[in-house]
Design a protein around this motif. Structure first.
Motif, short mmCIF file in Angstrom:
data_model
loop_
_atom_site.label_atom_id
_atom_site.label_comp_id
_atom_site.label_asym_id
_atom_site.label_seq_id
_atom_site.Cartn_x
_atom_site.Cartn_y
_atom_site.Cartn_z
N SER A 1 57.47 43.21 40.80
CA SER A 1 56.40 42.25 41.09
C SER A 1 55.82 41.74 39.78
O SER A 1 56.01 42.36 38.72
N PHE A 2 55.10 40.64 39.85
CA PHE A 2 54.43 40.12 38.67
C PHE A 2 53.03 39.67 39.04
O PHE A 2 52.83 39.00 40.06
N ALA A 3 52.07 40.07 38.23
CA ALA A 3 50.66 39.76 38.50
C ALA A 3 50.16 38.67 37.56
O ALA A 3 50.56 38.60 36.40
N GLY A 4 49.28 37.81 38.09
CA GLY A 4 48.72 36.74 37.28
C GLY A 4 47.56 36.06 37.97
O GLY A 4 47.08 36.53 39.02
N LEU A 5 47.10 34.96 37.40
CA LEU A 5 46.02 34.15 37.97
C LEU A 5 44.77 34.99 38.25
O LEU A 5 44.06 34.76 39.23
N PHE A 6 44.51 35.96 37.38
CA PHE A 6 43.38 36.87 37.56
C PHE A 6 42.14 36.24 36.91
O PHE A 6 41.98 36.25 35.70
N VAL A 7 41.28 35.66 37.76
CA VAL A 7 40.08 34.97 37.28
C VAL A 7 38.91 35.30 38.20
O VAL A 7 39.06 35.27 39.43
N VAL A 8 37.77 35.60 37.62
CA VAL A 8 36.52 35.74 38.38
C VAL A 8 35.60 34.59 37.98
O VAL A 8 35.49 34.27 36.79
N ASP A 9 35.01 33.95 38.97
CA ASP A 9 34.06 32.87 38.71
C ASP A 9 33.02 33.34 37.69
O ASP A 9 32.45 34.42 37.83
N PRO A 10 32.78 32.54 36.64
CA PRO A 10 31.82 32.97 35.60
C PRO A 10 30.47 33.40 36.16
O PRO A 10 29.84 34.31 35.62
N ALA A 11 30.02 32.79 37.25
CA ALA A 11 28.71 33.13 37.82
C ALA A 11 28.72 34.50 38.49
O ALA A 11 27.64 35.04 38.79
N TYR A 12 29.92 35.08 38.70
CA TYR A 12 30.01 36.36 39.41
C TYR A 12 30.63 37.45 38.54
O TYR A 12 30.98 38.51 39.05
N ARG A 13 30.76 37.22 37.27
CA ARG A 13 31.35 38.22 36.39
C ARG A 13 30.34 39.33 36.10
O ARG A 13 29.15 39.16 36.23
N ALA A 14 30.89 40.50 35.70
CA ALA A 14 30.08 41.68 35.40
C ALA A 14 29.28 42.14 36.61
O ALA A 14 28.19 42.70 36.46
N GLN A 15 29.82 41.91 37.80
CA GLN A 15 29.16 42.35 39.03
C GLN A 15 30.07 43.25 39.87
O GLN A 15 29.86 43.43 41.06
N GLY A 16 31.09 43.81 39.21
CA GLY A 16 31.95 44.76 39.90
C GLY A 16 32.92 44.14 40.88
O GLY A 16 33.28 44.78 41.88
N ILE A 17 33.37 42.93 40.62
CA ILE A 17 34.29 42.25 41.52
C ILE A 17 35.74 42.32 41.02
O ILE A 17 36.67 42.53 41.80
#
Length: 281
Positions: free
Chosen positions: A67-83
Protein backbone atom coordinates in the motif's frame (compact mmCIF):
# COMPACT_ATOMS: atom_id res chain seq x y z
CA UNK A 1 -11.89 16.71 19.65
CA UNK A 2 -14.70 14.43 20.80
CA UNK A 3 -17.07 15.05 17.89
CA UNK A 4 -14.69 14.04 15.07
CA UNK A 5 -15.74 11.15 12.85
CA UNK A 6 -13.59 9.23 10.38
CA UNK A 7 -14.96 7.77 7.17
CA UNK A 8 -14.19 6.98 3.54
CA UNK A 9 -14.38 9.77 1.00
CA UNK A 10 -16.43 9.76 -2.18
CA UNK A 11 -14.90 10.39 -5.60
CA UNK A 12 -15.90 14.05 -5.38
CA UNK A 13 -14.43 14.38 -1.89
CA UNK A 14 -11.16 12.86 -3.09
CA UNK A 15 -10.96 15.94 -5.28
CA UNK A 16 -11.02 17.97 -2.07
CA UNK A 17 -7.94 16.10 -0.85
CA UNK A 18 -6.10 16.95 -4.07
CA UNK A 19 -7.25 20.58 -3.83
CA UNK A 20 -5.87 20.75 -0.30
CA UNK A 21 -2.58 19.33 -1.58
CA UNK A 22 -2.49 22.23 -4.03
CA UNK A 23 -3.15 24.64 -1.17
CA UNK A 24 -0.17 23.16 0.69
CA UNK A 25 2.03 23.96 -2.30
CA UNK A 26 2.45 20.35 -3.46
CA UNK A 27 1.38 21.24 -7.00
CA UNK A 28 -0.74 18.19 -7.90
CA UNK A 29 -1.78 17.34 -11.43
CA UNK A 30 -5.01 18.68 -12.85
CA UNK A 31 -6.45 15.17 -13.28
CA UNK A 32 -4.83 13.47 -10.29
CA UNK A 33 -8.04 12.91 -8.33
CA UNK A 34 -9.55 10.84 -11.14
CA UNK A 35 -6.59 8.48 -11.54
CA UNK A 36 -5.79 8.36 -7.82
CA UNK A 37 -9.32 7.30 -6.93
CA UNK A 38 -9.31 4.65 -9.65
CA UNK A 39 -6.36 2.94 -7.95
CA UNK A 40 -8.41 2.07 -4.84
CA UNK A 41 -11.83 3.71 -4.33
CA UNK A 42 -11.90 2.50 -0.71
CA UNK A 43 -8.51 3.98 0.13
CA UNK A 44 -9.41 7.65 0.70
CA UNK A 45 -10.36 8.82 4.19
CA UNK A 46 -11.39 12.02 5.92
CA UNK A 47 -11.97 13.42 9.36
CA UNK A 48 -15.29 15.22 9.68
CA UNK A 49 -16.17 17.79 12.35
CA UNK A 50 -18.65 20.64 12.59
CA UNK A 51 -20.37 19.28 9.48
CA UNK A 52 -17.30 19.61 7.25
CA UNK A 53 -14.15 17.77 6.23
CA UNK A 54 -11.23 18.83 8.43
CA UNK A 55 -8.59 16.26 7.49
CA UNK A 56 -7.69 13.94 4.61
CA UNK A 57 -5.39 10.97 4.02
CA UNK A 58 -5.13 8.17 1.48
CA UNK A 59 -3.92 4.60 1.96
CA UNK A 60 -4.12 2.97 -1.45
CA UNK A 61 -3.95 -0.83 -1.55
CA UNK A 62 -2.29 -1.98 -4.76
CA UNK A 63 -2.26 -5.71 -4.06
CA UNK A 64 -2.18 -8.11 -1.12
CA UNK A 65 1.36 -7.05 -0.18
CA UNK A 66 1.75 -3.31 -0.73
CA UNK A 67 0.00 0.00 0.00
CA UNK A 68 1.03 3.63 -0.30
CA UNK A 69 -0.06 6.49 1.95
CA UNK A 70 -0.38 10.14 0.97
CA UNK A 71 -2.54 13.27 0.84
CA UNK A 72 -2.22 13.59 4.62
CA UNK A 73 -3.48 17.10 5.40
CA UNK A 74 -5.35 18.61 8.35
CA UNK A 75 -7.20 21.89 7.84
CA UNK A 76 -5.01 24.64 9.39
CA UNK A 77 -7.93 25.75 11.60
CA UNK A 78 -8.09 22.26 13.15
CA UNK A 79 -4.41 21.46 13.64
CA UNK A 80 -2.93 20.64 17.05
CA UNK A 81 -6.34 19.37 18.19
CA UNK A 82 -5.62 15.65 18.13
CA UNK A 83 -7.08 14.91 14.71
CA UNK A 84 -4.11 13.99 12.50
CA UNK A 85 -2.74 10.84 14.12
CA UNK A 86 -6.14 9.26 14.89
CA UNK A 87 -7.11 9.85 11.25
CA UNK A 88 -3.83 8.32 10.09
CA UNK A 89 -4.28 5.25 12.31
CA UNK A 90 -7.87 4.85 11.13
CA UNK A 91 -6.74 4.90 7.50
CA UNK A 92 -3.82 2.55 8.11
CA UNK A 93 -6.22 -0.18 9.19
CA UNK A 94 -7.26 -0.33 5.53
CA UNK A 95 -3.75 -1.60 4.70
CA UNK A 96 -4.01 -4.54 7.08
CA UNK A 97 -0.74 -6.49 7.12
CA UNK A 98 0.60 -4.91 3.92
CA UNK A 99 3.86 -2.99 3.75
CA UNK A 100 2.96 0.69 3.47
CA UNK A 101 5.16 3.28 1.76
CA UNK A 102 4.99 7.05 1.82
CA UNK A 103 6.89 10.23 1.00
CA UNK A 104 7.18 12.56 3.96
CA UNK A 105 8.78 15.82 5.01
CA UNK A 106 12.48 15.24 5.71
CA UNK A 107 12.39 17.22 8.97
CA UNK A 108 9.61 14.98 10.30
CA UNK A 109 11.35 11.61 9.84
CA UNK A 110 11.86 11.06 13.57
CA UNK A 111 8.18 11.77 14.25
CA UNK A 112 7.07 9.47 11.43
CA UNK A 113 9.08 6.63 12.92
CA UNK A 114 8.01 7.29 16.51
CA UNK A 115 4.31 7.91 15.92
CA UNK A 116 3.61 6.33 12.55
CA UNK A 117 5.86 3.30 12.44
CA UNK A 118 7.48 4.48 9.20
CA UNK A 119 11.22 4.03 8.60
CA UNK A 120 13.48 6.11 6.34
CA UNK A 121 14.90 4.24 3.34
CA UNK A 122 16.25 7.08 1.16
CA UNK A 123 15.45 10.60 -0.05
CA UNK A 124 13.74 11.81 -3.20
CA UNK A 125 14.36 15.25 -4.69
CA UNK A 126 12.18 17.43 -6.90
CA UNK A 127 14.01 19.35 -9.64
CA UNK A 128 12.62 22.11 -11.84
CA UNK A 129 13.50 22.70 -15.46
CA UNK A 130 12.17 24.52 -18.52
CA UNK A 131 10.57 22.70 -21.44
CA UNK A 132 11.53 22.98 -25.08
CA UNK A 133 13.70 21.36 -27.71
CA UNK A 134 12.95 19.04 -30.61
CA UNK A 135 11.03 15.78 -30.50
CA UNK A 136 13.63 13.02 -30.96
CA UNK A 137 13.10 9.91 -33.04
CA UNK A 138 12.86 6.40 -31.68
CA UNK A 139 9.83 6.95 -29.42
CA UNK A 140 6.23 5.77 -29.57
CA UNK A 141 3.12 6.93 -27.68
CA UNK A 142 2.86 4.90 -24.48
CA UNK A 143 -0.86 4.34 -25.07
CA UNK A 144 0.03 2.49 -28.29
CA UNK A 145 2.26 -0.02 -26.49
CA UNK A 146 0.69 -3.41 -25.84
CA UNK A 147 -0.74 -2.77 -22.38
CA UNK A 148 0.28 -6.09 -20.76
CA UNK A 149 3.89 -5.42 -21.84
CA UNK A 150 3.78 -1.91 -20.41
CA UNK A 151 2.18 -3.17 -17.19
CA UNK A 152 4.87 -5.84 -16.81
CA UNK A 153 7.61 -3.26 -17.31
CA UNK A 154 5.97 -0.89 -14.83
CA UNK A 155 5.62 -3.67 -12.24
CA UNK A 156 9.37 -4.32 -12.46
CA UNK A 157 9.94 -0.74 -11.24
CA UNK A 158 7.23 -0.47 -8.58
CA UNK A 159 6.56 -2.59 -5.47
CA UNK A 160 3.23 -3.88 -6.86
CA UNK A 161 1.21 -4.30 -10.03
CA UNK A 162 -1.09 -1.33 -10.61
CA UNK A 163 -3.01 -1.93 -13.83
CA UNK A 164 -6.09 0.11 -12.91
CA UNK A 165 -4.04 3.16 -12.01
CA UNK A 166 -1.66 2.71 -14.94
CA UNK A 167 -4.44 2.49 -17.52
CA UNK A 168 -5.88 5.81 -16.33
CA UNK A 169 -2.45 7.43 -16.01
CA UNK A 170 -1.22 6.53 -19.48
CA UNK A 171 -4.48 6.85 -21.39
CA UNK A 172 -5.97 9.95 -19.79
CA UNK A 173 -6.65 12.58 -22.48
CA UNK A 174 -4.78 15.22 -20.50
CA UNK A 175 -1.60 13.14 -20.13
CA UNK A 176 1.22 12.51 -22.62
CA UNK A 177 3.15 9.25 -22.42
CA UNK A 178 6.14 8.14 -24.49
CA UNK A 179 8.00 4.83 -24.59
CA UNK A 180 11.13 3.43 -26.18
CA UNK A 181 11.03 -0.14 -27.52
CA UNK A 182 13.76 -2.43 -28.79
CA UNK A 183 13.70 -4.18 -32.17
CA UNK A 184 11.60 -6.99 -30.67
CA UNK A 185 9.00 -4.66 -29.23
CA UNK A 186 10.20 -5.01 -25.64
CA UNK A 187 9.91 -1.91 -23.44
CA UNK A 188 13.22 -0.19 -22.67
CA UNK A 189 11.63 2.72 -20.80
CA UNK A 190 8.61 4.97 -20.59
CA UNK A 191 7.52 8.26 -19.11
CA UNK A 192 4.38 10.34 -18.63
CA UNK A 193 3.89 14.12 -18.60
CA UNK A 194 0.86 15.65 -16.93
CA UNK A 195 -0.30 19.25 -16.51
CA UNK A 196 -0.26 20.58 -12.96
CA UNK A 197 -1.41 23.64 -11.07
CA UNK A 198 1.94 25.12 -12.08
CA UNK A 199 3.72 23.74 -15.14
CA UNK A 200 3.98 20.00 -15.72
CA UNK A 201 5.32 16.97 -13.89
CA UNK A 202 7.20 14.10 -15.48
CA UNK A 203 6.42 10.84 -13.75
CA UNK A 204 7.07 8.07 -13.92
CA UNK A 205 10.30 8.08 -15.88
CA UNK A 206 11.61 4.52 -15.91
CA UNK A 207 14.49 3.56 -18.22
CA UNK A 208 17.14 0.88 -18.52
CA UNK A 209 19.89 3.54 -18.66
CA UNK A 210 20.50 7.28 -18.64
CA UNK A 211 20.60 7.55 -22.45
CA UNK A 212 17.09 6.08 -22.69
CA UNK A 213 15.86 8.31 -19.87
CA UNK A 214 17.28 11.39 -21.62
CA UNK A 215 15.63 10.43 -24.90
CA UNK A 216 12.20 10.00 -23.30
CA UNK A 217 12.57 13.17 -21.24
CA UNK A 218 13.54 15.14 -24.34
CA UNK A 219 10.41 13.87 -26.06
CA UNK A 220 8.14 14.75 -23.16
CA UNK A 221 9.42 18.30 -22.70
CA UNK A 222 9.59 19.12 -26.43
CA UNK A 223 5.85 19.77 -26.36
CA UNK A 224 5.99 22.38 -23.59
CA UNK A 225 8.47 25.03 -24.80
CA UNK A 226 9.20 27.70 -22.21
CA UNK A 227 7.02 26.08 -19.55
CA UNK A 228 8.29 24.79 -16.19
CA UNK A 229 8.42 21.07 -15.57
CA UNK A 230 9.28 19.02 -12.50
CA UNK A 231 11.06 15.70 -12.14
CA UNK A 232 11.13 13.81 -8.84
CA UNK A 233 14.23 11.63 -8.64
CA UNK A 234 15.42 9.07 -6.07
CA UNK A 235 18.66 10.54 -4.78
CA UNK A 236 20.47 7.15 -4.63
CA UNK A 237 20.25 6.99 -8.44
CA UNK A 238 23.51 8.75 -9.27
CA UNK A 239 22.72 8.78 -12.99
CA UNK A 240 19.45 10.61 -12.29
CA UNK A 241 21.29 13.13 -10.14
CA UNK A 242 23.83 13.68 -12.91
CA UNK A 243 21.03 14.04 -15.47
CA UNK A 244 19.28 16.89 -13.67
CA UNK A 245 22.51 18.59 -12.71
CA UNK A 246 23.96 18.42 -16.22
CA UNK A 247 20.76 20.01 -17.52
CA UNK A 248 21.05 22.87 -15.04
CA UNK A 249 17.80 21.96 -13.31
CA UNK A 250 17.20 23.43 -9.87
CA UNK A 251 16.28 21.48 -6.72
CA UNK A 252 12.92 22.57 -5.29
CA UNK A 253 12.58 20.33 -2.25
CA UNK A 254 13.32 16.90 -0.84
CA UNK A 255 11.15 14.15 0.59
CA UNK A 256 11.87 11.12 2.74
CA UNK A 257 10.82 7.77 1.25
CA UNK A 258 9.45 5.77 4.16
CA UNK A 259 8.17 2.24 4.63
CA UNK A 260 6.60 0.32 7.49
CA UNK A 261 9.52 -2.10 7.45
CA UNK A 262 13.18 -1.68 8.22
CA UNK A 263 14.05 -4.17 5.50
CA UNK A 264 14.83 -2.75 2.06
CA UNK A 265 11.91 -2.72 -0.37
CA UNK A 266 13.51 -4.12 -3.55
CA UNK A 267 13.38 -1.55 -6.33
CA UNK A 268 15.81 -1.05 -9.25
CA UNK A 269 16.57 2.54 -8.24
CA UNK A 270 19.23 2.78 -10.96
CA UNK A 271 16.38 2.55 -13.52
CA UNK A 272 14.03 4.98 -11.75
CA UNK A 273 14.73 8.45 -13.14
CA UNK A 274 11.37 9.89 -12.11
CA UNK A 275 8.96 8.89 -9.34
CA UNK A 276 5.35 8.55 -10.49
CA UNK A 277 3.92 10.74 -7.73
CA UNK A 278 4.76 11.56 -4.13
CA UNK A 279 1.11 10.86 -3.26
CA UNK A 280 0.77 7.32 -4.66
CA UNK A 281 4.35 6.17 -5.04
Amino acid sequence: MDDVQFRCMTREEAGTAVAWAAREGWNPGLYDAECFYTADPEGFFCAEADGRIVGTVSVVNYDERFSFAGLFVVDPAYRAQGIGMPLYRHAMRHAGSRIVGGDGVVAMVEKYQRDGGLFLHYNNARYEGTGGGTMPGGLVPARDVDFPLLADYDAAHFPARRERFLACWVQHPGHVGLARLDENGEVLGYGVRRPCQTGHKIGPLFARDRATAELILDGLIAGIPGEPFYLDIPVPNTDAVALVQDRGMNPVFYTARLYTTEEPVPLPLSEIFGVTTFELG
